[in-house]
Enzyme design. Structure first.
Site, PDB file in Angstrom:
ATOM      1  CB  CYS A 251       1.140  11.548  -3.408  1.00 11.54           C
ATOM      2  SG  CYS A 251       2.063  13.081  -3.442  1.00 11.54           S
TER       3      CYS A 251
ATOM      4  CD  GLU B 199       4.765   2.262  -4.853  1.00 12.81           C
ATOM      5  OE1 GLU B 199       4.574   2.211  -6.077  1.00 12.81           O
ATOM      6  OE2 GLU B 199       3.837   2.176  -4.017  1.00 12.81           O
TER       7      GLU B 199
ATOM      8  NE  ARG C  24       2.918   0.447 -10.844  1.00 12.71           N
ATOM      9  CZ  ARG C  24       1.651   0.776 -11.066  1.00 12.71           C
ATOM     10  NH1 ARG C  24       1.192   0.799 -12.295  1.00 12.71           N
ATOM     11  NH2 ARG C  24       0.835   1.068 -10.074  1.00 12.71           N
TER      12      ARG C  24
HETATM   13  C1  SAM Z   1      -1.082   3.190  -3.562  1.00 12.54           C
HETATM   14  S1  SAM Z   1      -2.104   2.032  -2.778  1.00 12.54           S
HETATM   15  C2  SAM Z   1      -0.907   0.908  -2.138  1.00 12.54           C
HETATM   16  C3  SAM Z   1      -0.977  -0.443  -2.798  1.00 12.54           C
HETATM   17  C4  SAM Z   1      -0.057  -1.517  -2.243  1.00 12.54           C
HETATM   18  N1  SAM Z   1       1.310  -1.085  -2.101  1.00 12.54           N
HETATM   19  C5  SAM Z   1      -0.101  -2.754  -3.131  1.00 12.54           C
HETATM   20  O1  SAM Z   1       0.931  -3.282  -3.527  1.00 12.54           O
HETATM   21  O2  SAM Z   1      -1.215  -3.185  -3.463  1.00 12.54           O
HETATM   22  C6  SAM Z   1      -2.623   2.889  -1.334  1.00 12.54           C
HETATM   23  C7  SAM Z   1      -3.620   2.133  -0.479  1.00 12.54           C
HETATM   24  O3  SAM Z   1      -3.824   2.861   0.730  1.00 12.54           O
HETATM   25  C8  SAM Z   1      -5.145   2.592   1.151  1.00 12.54           C
HETATM   26  N2  SAM Z   1      -5.506   3.615   2.156  1.00 12.54           N
HETATM   27  C9  SAM Z   1      -5.833   4.911   1.919  1.00 12.54           C
HETATM   28  N3  SAM Z   1      -6.094   5.527   3.088  1.00 12.54           N
HETATM   29  C10 SAM Z   1      -5.913   4.622   4.086  1.00 12.54           C
HETATM   30  C11 SAM Z   1      -6.035   4.677   5.505  1.00 12.54           C
HETATM   31  N4  SAM Z   1      -6.411   5.793   6.130  1.00 12.54           N
HETATM   32  N5  SAM Z   1      -5.775   3.549   6.222  1.00 12.54           N
HETATM   33  C12 SAM Z   1      -5.412   2.399   5.586  1.00 12.54           C
HETATM   34  N6  SAM Z   1      -5.298   2.295   4.239  1.00 12.54           N
HETATM   35  C13 SAM Z   1      -5.544   3.391   3.493  1.00 12.54           C
HETATM   36  C14 SAM Z   1      -5.940   2.646  -0.147  1.00 12.54           C
HETATM   37  O4  SAM Z   1      -7.193   1.985  -0.033  1.00 12.54           O
HETATM   38  C15 SAM Z   1      -4.981   1.961  -1.123  1.00 12.54           C
HETATM   39  O5  SAM Z   1      -5.271   0.587  -1.248  1.00 12.54           O
END
Ligand code: SAM
Length: 314
Positions: free
Chosen positions: A75, A113, A157
């Site tokens: 977010c 999500e 959660r």
């Molecule tokens: C909230 S987590 C999502 C986790 C996932 N839904 C799971 O079940 O494990 C957000 C993820 O987005 C990744 N992320 C952040 N910026 C990104 C980008 N520019 N490109 C790809 N992934 C990115 C982060 O490293 C993180 O693992």
């Protein structure tokens, strides 16, 4: 219901909470993107698919066609500068990457999500901008805050889920769950737990001086003001602090395997990273059971409309 053959992409893939749920319902991942090297390593070890890196530099033409897009995106505040479309500009945010890919690929469904706080972020403007952007792309958008506790997991959660269907007129109703799971099914016997996970005598004494638990097993939680309480479920695992906050029966930390179970990852999930990386990854993940319940309902709905897999309406 199994829906063999539906193809999906997994953006911001982490350790694949969406992937685990979708595969259990017969899905096939055709593309994943994750920027964190350790999460990528865990993902590949478990699903045999190496996520691509930074989504910002991946062209939509490099992404295969798919039936559903999943994205648990971080977010970020949206800028109000460059208000050319009548609402906040999303360029430069990670949500922009989602809308860019949806616009180019037009999958029949998506499921996004985010944290519960997205609902109230910037007085609701952030969520409104997201919804309006997705509606402009032709999707019927529905959203809800759902709690993993209601979907068979002993973890409180709460998460914002946003589901979209291309060219549908009617809102999607998110399914209810079957209630919480049991801590007994999650916890490892103390005697099997590595001594490194046990809290020091001093910490245990301090906690017990503040609190007498009515729940056994129970997860003790100390909040920022130092108040201790305990429940027959865990408070939300967090990427940062949960290791220190949560104690099983007031005496030990959760093991990485217990944390994975609290998020609905089955024991076939291989732990290939160290404890602190795994804790962070699990704290970021989406609860598998929750996604599975929602996805199952989405697939049923799409199947009824006869539009899934190959019968693209776009
Ligand atoms: C909230 S987590 C999502 C986790 C996932 N839904 C799971 O079940 O494990 C957000 C993820 O987005 C990744 N992320 C952040 N910026 C990104 C980008 N520019 N490109 C790809 N992934 C990115 C982060 O490293 C993180 O693992």
């Amino acid at each position: 219901m199994r829906s063999p053959g539906f193809k999906y992409i997994d953006l911001f893939a982490g350790i694949g909470g969406f992937h685990m749920a979708a595969d259990a319902l017969g899905g096939r991942c055709v593309f994943a993107s994750e920027i964190d090297r350790e999460a990528t390593r865990a993902y590949e070890a478990n699903y045999g698919l190496a996520p691509r890196g930074d989504i910002k530099v991946i062209g939509a033409s490099e992404i295969p066609d798919h039936d559903i897009m999943f994205a648990g995106f971080p977010c970020q505040p949206f800028s109000i500068i460059g208000n050319r479309l009548g609402f906040a500009d999303i360029r430069g945010t990670l949500f922009f990457e989602i809308s860019r890919i949806l616009e180019a690929k037009r999958p029949p469904m998506f499921l996004l999500e985010n944290v519960k706080q997205l609902y109230t972020h910037d007085q609701g403007k952030t969520l409104r901008t997201i919804v309006r952007t997705l509606e402009r792309l032709g999707y019927k958008v529905s959203h809800a805050v759902l709690n993993a506790l209601d979907y068979g997991l002993p973890q409180k959660r709460e998460r914002t889920l946003i589901a979209g269907f291309l060219n549908h007129a009617v809102e999607f109703s998110f399914p209810g769950g079957d209630g919480p799971g049991r801590l007994e099914d999650i916890l490892e016997p103390d005697e099997d737990v590595d001594p490194k996970h046990f809290a020091s005598d001093m910490i245990v004494r301090k906690r017990k001086a503040k609190h007498e638990s009515g729940s056994r097993p129970g997860i003790w939680h100390e909040n920022k003001s130092g108040n201790v309480c305990s429940y027959p479920y865990s408070c939300a695992l967090r990427a940062g602090a949960s290791y220190n906050y949560l104690l099983v029966n007031g005496i030990r930390r959760l093991t990485p395997r217990e944390m994975l179970r609290l998020q609905g990852f089955p024991d076939k999930f291989r732990i290939v990273c160290n404890d602190s990386q795994t804790r962070r990854q699990v704290g970021n993940a989406v609860p598998v059971n929750l996604v599975k319940a929602v996805l199952k309902e989405m697939l049923l709905r799409e199947a009824k409309a006869g539009r899934r897999s190959g019968k693209r309406t776009a």
